[in-house]
Enzyme design. Structure first.
Site, PDB file in Angstrom:
ATOM      1  N   GLY A 238       0.776  -1.234   0.000  1.00  0.00           N
ATOM      2  CA  GLY A 238       0.000   0.000   0.000  1.00  0.00           C
ATOM      3  C   GLY A 238       0.807   1.283   0.000  1.00  0.00           C
ATOM      4  O   GLY A 238       0.275   2.342   0.342  1.00  0.00           O
ATOM      5  N   CYS A 353       8.495  -0.723 -12.065  1.00  0.00           N
ATOM      6  CA  CYS A 353       9.771  -0.187 -11.565  1.00  0.00           C
ATOM      7  C   CYS A 353      10.906  -0.828 -12.359  1.00  0.00           C
ATOM      8  O   CYS A 353      11.768  -1.506 -11.808  1.00  0.00           O
ATOM      9  CB  CYS A 353       9.916  -0.411 -10.065  1.00  0.00           C
ATOM     10  SG  CYS A 353       9.724  -2.096  -9.514  1.00  0.00           S
TER      11      CYS A 353
HETATM   12  C1  LIG Z   1       5.465  -3.847  -7.937  1.00  0.00           C
HETATM   13  S1  LIG Z   1       4.754  -4.677  -6.587  1.00  0.00           S
HETATM   14  C2  LIG Z   1       3.594  -3.531  -6.005  1.00  0.00           C
HETATM   15  C3  LIG Z   1       4.166  -2.428  -5.228  1.00  0.00           C
HETATM   16  C4  LIG Z   1       3.151  -1.535  -4.602  1.00  0.00           C
HETATM   17  N1  LIG Z   1       2.161  -1.051  -5.542  1.00  0.00           N
HETATM   18  C5  LIG Z   1       3.852  -0.355  -3.941  1.00  0.00           C
HETATM   19  O1  LIG Z   1       3.669   0.783  -4.348  1.00  0.00           O
HETATM   20  O2  LIG Z   1       4.619  -0.614  -3.008  1.00  0.00           O
HETATM   21  C6  LIG Z   1       3.801  -5.870  -7.369  1.00  0.00           C
HETATM   22  C7  LIG Z   1       2.692  -6.534  -6.567  1.00  0.00           C
HETATM   23  O3  LIG Z   1       2.009  -7.388  -7.482  1.00  0.00           O
HETATM   24  C8  LIG Z   1       1.416  -8.409  -6.738  1.00  0.00           C
HETATM   25  N2  LIG Z   1       1.018  -9.446  -7.710  1.00  0.00           N
HETATM   26  C9  LIG Z   1       1.822 -10.306  -8.387  1.00  0.00           C
HETATM   27  N3  LIG Z   1       1.090 -11.075  -9.199  1.00  0.00           N
HETATM   28  C10 LIG Z   1      -0.210 -10.684  -9.044  1.00  0.00           C
HETATM   29  C11 LIG Z   1      -1.438 -11.111  -9.627  1.00  0.00           C
HETATM   30  N4  LIG Z   1      -1.476 -12.086 -10.516  1.00  0.00           N
HETATM   31  N5  LIG Z   1      -2.569 -10.491  -9.217  1.00  0.00           N
HETATM   32  C12 LIG Z   1      -2.536  -9.492  -8.298  1.00  0.00           C
HETATM   33  N6  LIG Z   1      -1.387  -9.050  -7.721  1.00  0.00           N
HETATM   34  C13 LIG Z   1      -0.246  -9.640  -8.097  1.00  0.00           C
HETATM   35  C14 LIG Z   1       2.476  -8.789  -5.747  1.00  0.00           C
HETATM   36  O4  LIG Z   1       1.896  -9.433  -4.623  1.00  0.00           O
HETATM   37  C15 LIG Z   1       3.090  -7.427  -5.419  1.00  0.00           C
HETATM   38  O5  LIG Z   1       2.550  -6.918  -4.237  1.00  0.00           O
END
Ligand SMILES: C[S@@+](CC[C@H](N)C(=O)[O-])C[C@H]1O[C@@H](n2cnc3c(N)ncnc32)[C@H](O)[C@@H]1O
Length: 416
Positions: A238, A353
């Site tokens: 979050g 990122c």
């Molecule tokens: C780049 S990180 C998100 C970082 C977050 N938005 C932040 O600002 O700190 C990617 C996220 O994608 C989630 N994720 C990976 N595969 C997913 C899927 N198939 N459906 C939903 N979420 C997914 C992971 O659990 C992870 O939390």
């Protein structure tokens, strides 16, 4: 480090298991973990030059001790060589075993005399990443050499202040003895130049968090505001949902991990702007939310993290070029589902990122090619502060040569 664990998570866990560790020792442990992971390629190059058979067949515990010792010899001027060698051996004696202590000692003493770090340097980045960094620099008109050096280095500490706390933030930080500098004109984003933000009131009440200014910029570039319905897909813990909610939007956070969403919910609530809801779901298949019901949808898609390798140095040892193709497929599947949630006239913000072409521009190009209901959103005057970061398509492309920020890619797509 446990399987799949990041360097920051491993350090936090180690600190919890050793509460008696002094701040100085904790600082040294952090420096050693990050430094060795960052410079591992260089350290191994020097070590193999000093060993007749190179690193082949070397005991893993002895290799770790050698890297730790050599890093201190080459990079930590405060520790005299003989003390660094003695401390490395003392700390690792059980792991390397008495029989190998003489070997580790002899190799480190030899390297202390020969000082390979005074000679020709090699890149700290694996060749496939260095190549990608250089291609990225060329594509955006920057110097490939400078870009590679920037990615080899360290990242500054950035903080991001939530919108309601911005007015008094500078005075509150100054009262806590914290000196900051702005990062371009990114709203609420600062580089910490001196002092500790983590002991202050703003951090205690989650009115600010540590967040790279590029990540902060993406959250701000969403354009969230009072009364807008926003879905944050792949919300993680979050770190972006917090800023969307603090801007006054009604935020629904979606992620595949329930524990992450629990953290997201807690973070926003602590800050005084709770989320409207959370949903644990695989966002690459149907998402159980009303289609076309959101003004803004942020998809902060899972990616290689190549744009953050200065902060997460382990990434360079874990990822390969093949991951970019797998990520591309997952990102495209998630982008299709995210686009379905945007109301006509609303905007999808796709972000990663990473600077890799497959994970950013190519996903957006393919999405636009298959979805005639989407087009790049026209420029928004409210988001003018982001102009220095936009490429010729109007997409967001940050990088460490600009105020030392991480490399993110993002695009704003309007649903017709
Ligand atoms: C780049 S990180 C998100 C970082 C977050 N938005 C932040 O600002 O700190 C990617 C996220 O994608 C989630 N994720 C990976 N595969 C997913 C899927 N198939 N459906 C939903 N979420 C997914 C992971 O659990 C992870 O939390």
């Amino acid at each position: 480090m446990q399987r799949g664990e990041g360097s920051q998570g491993a350090l936090d866990r180690a600190a919890r298991q050793s509460p008696a560790l002094s701040p100085t020792d904790r600082g040294l442990a952090t420096e050693l973990v990050y430094g060795v992971l960052r410079q591992q390629r260089v350290l191994d190059h020097w070590l193999s030059g000093a060993l007749d058979r190179g690193l082949q067949g070397i005991d893993p515990a002895a290799l770790i001790a050698l890297r730790l010792g050599l890093y201190q010899l080459a990079w930590l001027d405060r520790v005299p060589d003989h003390a660094a060698i003695a401390a490395t051996i003392d700390e690792n004696r059980d792991a390397i075993g008495q029989g190998r202590v003489g070997f580790v000692n002899a190799v480190l003493r030899r390297l202390s005399r020969e000082q390979p770090w005074t000679g020709q340097a090699i890149s700290a980045l694996p060749p496939w990443i260095a190549g990608r960094v250089r291609d990225f620099a060329a594509a955006i008109g920057e110097s490939p050499d400078e870009m590679e050096r920037a990615f080899e280095g360290r990242a500054p500490l950035h903080v991001h202040v939530v919108a309601p706390a911005r007015e008094g933030a500078l005075a509150a930080l100054a009262a806590d003895g914290v000196e900051v500098a702005s990062v371009g004109e990114i709203p609420g984003a600062f580089e910490v130049v001196a002092g500790s933000v983590f002991a202050g009131r703003l951090f205690e009440h989650r009115q600010l968090i540590a967040q790279d200014a590029a990540s902060a910029a993406v959250a701000e570039w969403v354009g969230a505001g009072p009364g807008l319905r926003v879905a944050d897909i792949a919300a993680g813990r979050g770190a972006k949902s917090l800023f969307l909610a603090a801007a006054g939007a009604e935020v629904t956070a979606v992620d595949i991990g329930q524990a992450r969403l629990d953290d997201a919910e807690q973070l926003a609530a602590q800050s005084g702007t709770p989320l409207a809801g959370t949903l644990a779901a695989d966002a690459s298949s149907a998402i159980d939310l009303e289609p076309e019901s959101f003004d803004l949808v942020l998809l902060d898609a899972p990616c290689s993290g190549l744009g953050t390798i200065r902060r997460r140095p382990e990434i360079r040892h874990r990822r390969g070029a093949v991951d970019l193709y797998a990520n591309h497929g997952l990102q495209l599947a998630m982008a299709r589902r995210a686009a379905d949630l945007v109301r006509p006239g609303g905007v999808l913000i796709f972000a990663v990122c990473s600077f890799a072409h497959e994970e950013g521009p190519l996903v957006v190009e393919r999405l636009l090619a298959e979805r005639p209901d989407l087009q790049r959103a026209p420029k928004d005057d409210q988001l003018k502060w982001a102009d220095p970061l936009l490429d010729t398509n109007g997409d967001f492309r940050s990088h460490p040569l600009w105020y030392g920020v991480d490399a993110f890619y993002a695009a704003r797509l309007l649903k017709k």
